[in-house]
Design a protein around this motif. Structure first.
Motif, PDB file in Angstrom:
ATOM      1  N   LYS A  19       0.805  -1.223   0.000  1.00 25.98           N
ATOM      2  CA  LYS A  19       0.000   0.000   0.000  1.00 25.98           C
ATOM      3  C   LYS A  19       0.838   1.274   0.000  1.00 25.98           C
ATOM      4  O   LYS A  19       0.352   2.330  -0.393  1.00 25.98           O
ATOM      5  CB  LYS A  19      -0.948   0.010   1.212  1.00 25.98           C
ATOM      6  N   VAL A  31       3.160   0.460  -4.727  1.00 24.29           N
ATOM      7  CA  VAL A  31       2.165   1.149  -5.533  1.00 24.29           C
ATOM      8  C   VAL A  31       2.541   2.614  -5.769  1.00 24.29           C
ATOM      9  O   VAL A  31       2.052   3.251  -6.706  1.00 24.29           O
ATOM     10  CB  VAL A  31       0.768   1.026  -4.880  1.00 24.29           C
ATOM     11  N   HIS A  32       3.455   3.161  -4.955  1.00 30.32           N
ATOM     12  CA  HIS A  32       3.874   4.557  -5.114  1.00 30.32           C
ATOM     13  C   HIS A  32       5.278   4.686  -5.699  1.00 30.32           C
ATOM     14  O   HIS A  32       5.850   5.780  -5.700  1.00 30.32           O
ATOM     15  CB  HIS A  32       3.791   5.289  -3.774  1.00 30.32           C
ATOM     16  N   CYS A  55      -1.069   6.979   1.111  1.00 30.99           N
ATOM     17  CA  CYS A  55      -0.549   7.925   0.127  1.00 30.99           C
ATOM     18  C   CYS A  55       0.228   9.055   0.824  1.00 30.99           C
ATOM     19  O   CYS A  55       1.308   9.454   0.375  1.00 30.99           O
ATOM     20  CB  CYS A  55      -1.689   8.499  -0.705  1.00 30.99           C
ATOM     21  N   CYS A  92      -0.878   6.722  -7.096  1.00 34.27           N
ATOM     22  CA  CYS A  92      -1.513   5.404  -7.216  1.00 34.27           C
ATOM     23  C   CYS A  92      -2.912   5.489  -7.796  1.00 34.27           C
ATOM     24  O   CYS A  92      -3.529   4.473  -8.107  1.00 34.27           O
ATOM     25  CB  CYS A  92      -1.557   4.719  -5.856  1.00 34.27           C
ATOM     26  N   GLY A  93      -3.447   6.696  -7.929  1.00 35.39           N
ATOM     27  CA  GLY A  93      -4.797   6.859  -8.451  1.00 35.39           C
ATOM     28  C   GLY A  93      -5.174   8.315  -8.516  1.00 35.39           C
ATOM     29  O   GLY A  93      -4.383   9.203  -8.185  1.00 35.39           O
ATOM     30  N   ASP A  94      -6.408   8.570  -8.932  1.00 30.24           N
ATOM     31  CA  ASP A  94      -6.855   9.951  -9.112  1.00 30.24           C
ATOM     32  C   ASP A  94      -6.897  10.735  -7.802  1.00 30.24           C
ATOM     33  O   ASP A  94      -6.706  11.957  -7.800  1.00 30.24           O
ATOM     34  CB  ASP A  94      -8.244   9.962  -9.750  1.00 30.24           C
ATOM     35  N   ASP A  95      -7.147  10.060  -6.690  1.00 32.57           N
ATOM     36  CA  ASP A  95      -7.271  10.759  -5.415  1.00 32.57           C
ATOM     37  C   ASP A  95      -5.954  10.833  -4.646  1.00 32.57           C
ATOM     38  O   ASP A  95      -5.909  11.363  -3.535  1.00 32.57           O
ATOM     39  CB  ASP A  95      -8.318  10.066  -4.536  1.00 32.57           C
ATOM     40  N   CYS A  96      -4.893  10.308  -5.206  1.00 34.49           N
ATOM     41  CA  CYS A  96      -3.601  10.284  -4.524  1.00 34.49           C
ATOM     42  C   CYS A  96      -3.022  11.702  -4.480  1.00 34.49           C
ATOM     43  O   CYS A  96      -3.015  12.412  -5.490  1.00 34.49           O
ATOM     44  CB  CYS A  96      -2.638   9.335  -5.240  1.00 34.49           C
ATOM     45  N   ARG A 104       1.046  13.741 -10.276  1.00 37.13           N
ATOM     46  CA  ARG A 104       1.316  12.852 -11.409  1.00 37.13           C
ATOM     47  C   ARG A 104       2.483  13.394 -12.227  1.00 37.13           C
ATOM     48  O   ARG A 104       2.609  14.594 -12.427  1.00 37.13           O
ATOM     49  CB  ARG A 104       0.063  12.723 -12.290  1.00 37.13           C
TER      50      ARG A 104
END
Length: 338
Positions: A225, A229-230, A306, A328-332, A336
């Motif tokens: 986690k 993933v990061h 995150c 790791c995603g849109d809410d991270c 980006r």
């Protein structure tokens, strides 16, 4: 010889007196609460109950449940009212233990609802102030008490089953772990009574960690986690370090950057969420000053992974890491990369 009719009359009087005394004992034990069935078993007729309500000798709390006064109800009285209404039922969830301090009721105040468990096969109409839960084989999870409640271990696992997130499931175990009478063995015994529990294998591993003093679940959570993933650099787990007192093991080590991450998976702290917030502040200080050891708890890994990855990345960058973490995603919160 005594006439049989006289004997029968004496028996009837004795039975009525016994029924009335039993009802009075129930009223005292139940903090002034009685169900319709208990009132009837005590010898009161429907007309008696209507008259007593008119005189305010009893007051309806829920359908077929009455209290012997007109004032506000205490927590114990509301708990008894819920148990009697849904009987056979047991207080459960956040209601399994009485509050340490009870705020006095004031006009307009709405108290927290009382949670009670009933058997899965039953249906009970909802009532204001009562939350109904259903358990398979209810009696195997039940404990005595006044009012009756679920066993603490079984209640914790039932809450973990209903938890929306992993961190909430962990919190349910943290609330009971460390009690003198709650052990890894008793938790494992309770788990055997939940064959279809959500996250069952994962909860079993946490109980194993609790018994062995290891942090395998927390370590795996950090790996999946936070780190992988990061896009953080690959760490070495359980790295051995020789000391004058013998070998010591570091949970996670980024040897090339001089950073050690220690994972504290202890459960049972009274203020474990407060400690999690303290660990957040310590991690922020770490990111700002470059201290070489970070101590993380369940909260940082399972609730805010995150945020944790972003802070760990800052520490790594301050110590020579030239890459960048990945979102790791849109809410991270990690930006980006273009």
């Amino acid at each position: 010889m005594e006439d049989s009719g006289v004997t029968s009359g004496h028996e009837d009087v004795w039975e009525r007196e016994y029924a009335a005394r039993l009802m009075e004992a129930q009223r005292r034990q139940q903090d002034g609460l009685l169900s319709h069935a208990q009132l009837a078993a005590g010898g009161l007729t429907r007309a008696d109950m209507i008259r007593m309500q008119r005189r305010k000798e009893i007051v309806r709390v829920h359908p077929r449940v009455y209290v012997d006064h007109t004032g506000p109800l205490t927590w114990h009285q509301r708990a008894w009212a819920a148990v009697l209404y849904a009987a056979p039922a047991y207080v459960c969830g956040p209601s399994v233990e009485a509050p340490r301090t009870e705020r006095p009721m004031v006009p307009g105040m709405v108290p927290d609802p009382i949670h009670v468990a009933i058997d899965q096969t039953r249906r009970v109409a909802p009532q204001p102030g009562i939350v109904i839960h259903r358990l398979t084989n209810l009696e195997t999870h039940a404990h005595g008490g006044v009012p009756p409640r679920l066993k603490l271990e079984d209640n914790a696992l039932a809450m973990a089953h209903d938890a929306r997130s992993e961190i909430d499931a962990i919190a349910s175990l943290a609330n009971v772990a460390g009690r003198a009478y709650v052990t890894a063995g008793s938790l494992r015994g309770a788990l055997s009574r939940f064959p279809s529990m959500r996250r069952r294998a994962w909860i079993a591993k946490i109980i194993d960690d609790l018994e062995s003093g290891t942090n395998s679940v927390l370590e795996h959570g950090y790996l999946t986690k936070v780190e992988r993933v990061h896009g953080l650099p690959q760490s070495q787990r359980q790295a051995v370090r020789a000391t004058p007192n013998g070998n010591q093991f570091r949970d996670v080590e980024y040897a090339a950057y001089g950073l050690v991450v220690e994972l504290d998976g202890a459960l049972g702290h009274d203020a474990w969420r407060d400690q999690a917030r303290d660990a957040d502040r310590a991690l922020d200080d770490l990111a700002a000053t470059g201290t070489v050891t970070a101590r993380l708890r369940w909260h940082q890994v399972f609730d805010t992974p995150c945020r944790t990855a972003r802070s760990i990345a800052r520490v790594l960058a301050s110590r020579g890491w030239t890459a960048s973490p990945t979102a790791c995603g849109d809410d991270c919160p990690i930006p980006r990369q273009p």
